[in-house]
Design a protein around this motif. Structure first.
Motif, short mmCIF file in Angstrom:
data_model
loop_
_atom_site.label_atom_id
_atom_site.label_comp_id
_atom_site.label_asym_id
_atom_site.label_seq_id
_atom_site.Cartn_x
_atom_site.Cartn_y
_atom_site.Cartn_z
N VAL A 1 0.85 -1.20 0.00
CA VAL A 1 0.00 0.00 0.00
C VAL A 1 0.88 1.24 0.00
O VAL A 1 1.74 1.39 0.87
N ASP B 1 0.20 7.98 -1.82
CA ASP B 1 -0.76 8.02 -2.92
C ASP B 1 -2.19 7.89 -2.41
O ASP B 1 -3.11 8.57 -2.90
N LEU B 2 -2.40 7.03 -1.40
CA LEU B 2 -3.74 6.86 -0.84
C LEU B 2 -4.23 8.13 -0.17
O LEU B 2 -5.38 8.56 -0.37
N ARG C 1 -5.19 10.71 -2.79
CA ARG C 1 -6.50 10.47 -3.40
C ARG C 1 -7.63 10.83 -2.44
O ARG C 1 -8.68 11.32 -2.85
N LEU D 1 -11.83 0.83 -1.62
CA LEU D 1 -10.65 0.62 -0.79
C LEU D 1 -10.56 -0.85 -0.42
O LEU D 1 -11.53 -1.47 0.01
N GLN E 1 -5.68 -1.48 2.40
CA GLN E 1 -5.62 -0.02 2.48
C GLN E 1 -6.29 0.49 3.76
O GLN E 1 -5.78 1.41 4.41
N THR F 1 -7.38 7.46 -11.76
CA THR F 1 -6.63 6.21 -11.67
C THR F 1 -6.50 5.56 -13.05
O THR F 1 -7.48 5.44 -13.78
#
Length: 960
Positions: A507, A511-512, A515, A564, A568, A622
């Motif tokens: 993970v 980046d998570l 977003r 998700l 994550q 994405t």
């Protein structure tokens, strides 16, 4: 004396016969019967006899005259006494033997509830009470013949036995026709409501003659009829229904008569009140506080009984014996009642006080259905077995015939609400209709099992539940205590779930989070509002399950169409997990990291910090390919295709937006691969297969073909400049326009001040009122621009150079860009009065005389001489002819401002015969001498002209 209701009613004829024939009685008996007659009337009417006598006793001596005493009895009580009775009463209560009656002693005897001289083992039979119904005796008419009395007794016995066997409520049947609750109905209504056995016409006539009201023809006293039936029902020795074992069923009083109150223990009474308080949500404390103004928690016994009756008596079906028991239970040694303890125990029946201070304490609440109407458990074992056998028979019949009993009972639910209860007569009627009714004795036991102890109604809902297989009226759950061992096991299982190891190494947390920030930015979501609902104490932490739940409510489980993953979610939980309490997540830190896209916290402490623009947090969709990863060969094909399509669109004026918009109904900015090729065909743009593949490889992501980026390359939008900058430049250009040259500006500050003073004096204006509104801090200074803007509405007709002189003269020494407007106003307003005149009372203030504009006009010396010669000639003419100049000029000066037009000025001179004295040059010089500028127009100052002529003519000021 009347001993009781029964004794009084049974012996009523004898009493009245005795009163009627007083000659055969001794005086004490006559007095006693007269007093009893008055007492019955007083108790029945609910009168306070003492209040009537007090009106005649102003001094409160306790005595009234015999005429006043007789007047009270005749007028207020409406009691007709015989002369012998009156005389004996006067002799008994004339204590002083002076002709005055002691009404206090008389009232004490009348209001006495129990005779002190009567000693008996059954004192309740000798209490004084009112007649039971309508203040009349039980038998309205007297049946003279012996055979008629026997026949009437036999009829009443038959009716009582018939109604008692069938559990018929005669009182309710009669009351349905008595809407005003008078206790009387008509003859026809009595016949219609009669529910007894079949009687002959002669027997019905006998009943009508017996219970007809002699004072109201056509009406029958049904209350007396019901009372006689109850008396015969009690004294009836016959059994209602024989049983199989030869025993007689217990005698029950007839319906319509109150049974003796059930004797309950104090714990049963408190439990009933506790259940009623919890079930109906009654706040008992509010009723008791009205009697306890000081909130001491103590009140008198009478106040306690009154508050308890008003609050919960109806809901808990309490009688006076129950209320007395509770008052005695909570009574203190001083006779008062400690109601606070009672209220606390009732309102905290199924709760624990101050529960917020005991978070680990478990509250035991009653299970579902436990507070509903239960079945009676006071039956003997033999009766319980018999009820079980009866129910088995009924269940078998219901199952065999497939009956639905509930819909037959529901129409008889007599209350406005849905009480699930009916009367015994209605219950038996339904069973008789369905052919389910057992023998009379069995029916009585069945009713006893399902009846309500308080009102006697039958709970048909529970009966249907026990007889029908699939019908559920009340779901009763047992009260289960809190399983502490089970709670510990659940807690351990919850911790085991938190300790599940999930691989989160793949993970990319940056980046998570990027977003998530992008999603929050474009949706304008306030993350704090979602977490605060799960954190009432505002600790900044929530459990892991709630943290994941909030992520779902934020819409983060479907970011750009990709939910998700579990890895994550656990990666976010591990990153924001509390360092000490591992089962909690720090949502406050997560909220600060996410909402940094809007602003930074504590920004006021660092004012020089440069905030990054929000565009840096926007992320591509994405699956968008990176430009650096595209093959160089595809880049050449892409540039070549883009350049060709751009040239075709410019030459042919093609608008690609509407073509793509037809396929993008939801305005997502994406179309499918097939729709993209279809749009190219519609627009007529040529392409090769390699060019098409290169374009699709560069612009297709997980959502489809990004036609907005494609359109930006083919038809880039023209960025219009900001209109604000354009408008600002236009305003600057307008302000730079050429200013017209000033005409005859004043060059001295004194002349400017005199000009302002003259206008202020003539127009009577206060400059301070115009300027103070712009000085919010009342410091006495205004900026130069503000000073000009504030003084401009005053219309002082100052030129630019005159304003500059004024600003330079009153410029502040503290701030060079400010004007001392208060000093300016003091100087101008000094023309009206002298400042601080109260400190110098001997100073004489001088009236300000404004300087005329004509005095400032300077002509050439040659023209001045010619004007002076002309004025002398005109002065001689005025002196010789004694001319009045002002009236002619004032006729043209309607507003009285001292000015007229040039034509009006010449017309007045012509009327005065002086125009012929002027030549062309002399006339022009004279007009130039007295010309002034008023409102943008050249007028003549005739006042100055007239004053100078009157001076040359030798006239005094104001006198022709």
């Amino acid at each position: 004396m009347v001993a009781s209701v029964e004794t009084m009613t049974n012996s009523a004829p004898y009493v009245y016969d005795s009163i009627a024939s007083t000659s055969s009685l001794d005086p004490p008996t006559i007095i006693r019967l007269a007093e009893e007659k008055i007492r019955v009337k007083t108790i029945a009417s609910g009168l306070r006899i003492t209040e009537f006598f007090i009106d005649f006793d102003r001094l409160r001596s306790g005595f009234v005259t015999s005429s006043q005493f007789k007047r009270c009895l005749d007028t207020n009580l409406r009691v007709q006494l015989l002369p012998e009775e009156e005389q004996l009463l006067f002799q008994k209560y004339d204590l002083k033997h002076d002709g005055n009656i002691c009404y206090r002693e008389f009232c004490d005897v009348i209001n006495r509830k129990y005779p002190e001289t009567t000693i008996t083992p059954h004192p309740e039979s000798y209490t004084n009470a009112a007649p039971p119904y309508l203040n009349s005796w039980r038998s309205t008419r007297h049946i003279g013949a012996q055979d008629e009395s026997e026949r009437l007794k036999d009829v009443l016995q038959r009716i009582a036995t018939h109604c008692k066997q069938r559990r018929i409520d005669v009182l309710q049947a009669m009351e349905n026709y008595d809407k005003h609750k008078m206790g009387e109905i008509t003859d026809s209504q009595f016949y219609r409501a009669f529910v007894g056995p079949q009687l002959t016409e002669a027997e019905m006539t006998l009943l009508r003659d017996k219970y007809s009201d002699p004072e109201k023809p056509g009406l029958m006293n049904y209350l007396n009829f019901v009372q006689d039936l109850n008396r015969y029902s009690r004294t009836n020795d016959t059994t209602l229904f024989p049983t199989n074992n030869g025993n007689n069923m217990e005698q029950t009083p007839f319906i319509g008569i109150e049974e003796k109150p059930e004797q309950r223990s104090i714990q049963e009474i408190l439990d009933k009140i506790r259940i009623a308080t919890f079930k109906y949500g009654v706040r008992i404390s509010d009723f008791f506080k009205d009697y306890d103004k000081l909130r001491s928690g103590i009140m008198t016994e009478t106040q306690f009984e009154s508050a308890l009756s008003l609050s919960i008596q109806k809901q808990a079906f309490l009688n006076m014996n129950d209320i007395k028991k509770i008052a005695e239970y909570y009574r203190r040694p001083d006779g008062r009642v400690y109601y606070k303890e009672f209220v606390d125990s009732m309102e905290n029946a199924f709760n624990i006080p101050e529960l917020e201070k005991k978070p680990l304490t478990q509250v035991h609440r009653p299970g579902q259905g436990l507070l509903s109407r239960p079945l009676n458990t006071n039956l003997s074992p033999e009766e319980e077995d018999r009820v079980a056998e009866i129910l088995d028979v009924i269940i078998e019949k219901v199952k065999k015939r497939r009956l639905e009993l509930f819909r037959f009972f529901k129409p008889y639910d007599r209350s406005k609400a849905f009480t699930r209860a009916c009367t015994k007569h209605q219950f038996g009627r339904v069973l008789r209709t369905l052919d389910l009714i057992p023998s009379p004795y069995d029916f009585n036991i069945l009713c006893k099992k399902f009846e309500d102890r308080e009102n006697g109604d039958v709970n048909y809902a529970l009966f249907c539940q026990m007889t029908e297989q699939d019908f559920v009226a009340i779901k009763v759950e047992s009260e289960v205590e809190f399983p502490f061992e089970r709670a510990r096991i659940d807690e351990e299982q919850k911790r085991d779930k938190l300790n599940v190891t999930i691989d989160t190494s793949n993970v990319d947390l940056n980046d998570l989070m990027g977003r998530i920030r992008h999603h929050v930015l474009i949706k304008r979501i306030r993350v704090k509002e979602f977490f605060e609902d799960f954190d009432p104490l505002r600790l900044g932490t929530v459990s892991q399950a709630r943290f994941i739940r909030v992520l779902a409510s934020l819409g983060l489980t479907g970011l750009d169409g990709i939910p998700l993953t579990e890895a994550q979610m656990f990666a976010l939980c591990d990153h924001y997990r509390h360092p000490e309490q591992r089962d909690l997540i720090q949502w406050k830190q997560f909220e600060q990291d996410v909402e940094s896209v809007f602003t930074l916290s504590d920004l006021e402490k660092v004012p020089t910090l440069k905030v990054s623009p929000q565009t840096i947090y926007e992320m591509p969709t994405t699956g968008t390919p990176a430009w650096c990863n595209i093959d160089p060969y595809n880049k050449e094909e892409l540039h070549q295709a883009m350049q060709t399509w751009k040239t075709n669109c410019e030459q042919r004026r093609i608008d690609l937006y509407h073509t793509f918009k037809q396929f993008d109904r939801h305005n997502r900015g994406h179309v499918t691969r097939g729709q993209f090729r279809q749009c190219l065909a519609i627009a007529g743009l040529p392409y090769t297969q390699k060019e098409l593949e290169a374009v699709e490889a560069a612009l297709i992501d997980d959502d489809g073909f990004h036609y907005r980026r494609f359109r930006e390359w083919i038809q880039p939008r023209r960025i219009d400049p900001f209109r604000y900058n354009i408008l600002q430049q236009e305003l600057k250009d307008l302000n730079k326009q050429k200013i017209l040259p000033e005409g005859n500006p004043l060059s001295s500050i004194q002349d400017v001040l005199q000009k302002i003073k003259g206008q202020v004096f003539r127009r009577r204006i206060r400059l301070y009122e115009w300027l103070k509104d712009h000085d919010k801090l009342n410091c006495g200074r205004l900026p130069c621009d503000t000073f000009r803007r504030a003084i401009n509405p005053c219309q002082l007709e100052l030129t630019e150079s005159e304003l500059s002189l004024l600003e330079d003269y009153y410029r502040s020494r503290i701030d060079v860009n400010a004007i001392e407007y208060k000093k300016f106003c003091e100087e101008i307003e000094s023309i009206f009065t002298t400042d601080f005149l109260e400190k110098n009372p001997l100073v004489e203030s001088e009236q300000y005389v404004p300087i005329k504009d004509t005095t400032n006009i300077q002509l050439d010396p040659d023209k001045e001489d010619r004007v002076q010669i002309l004025m002398n000639k005109m002065g001689e003419r005025v002196h010789a002819r004694r001319l009045q100049l002002f009236p002619l000029f004032e006729d043209f000066d309607r507003v009285r401002n001292g000015h007229v037009t040039q034509n009006q000025f010449l017309r007045v001179l012509n009327d005065l015969g002086m125009l012929t004295m002027l030549s062309g040059f002399e006339k022009d010089n004279l007009l130039a001498k007295f010309r002034v500028r008023v409102g943008g127009r050249d007028d003549m100052d005739y006042i100055t002209f007239c004053h100078e002529l009157n001076t040359l003519a030798g006239f005094e000021a104001g006198i022709p």
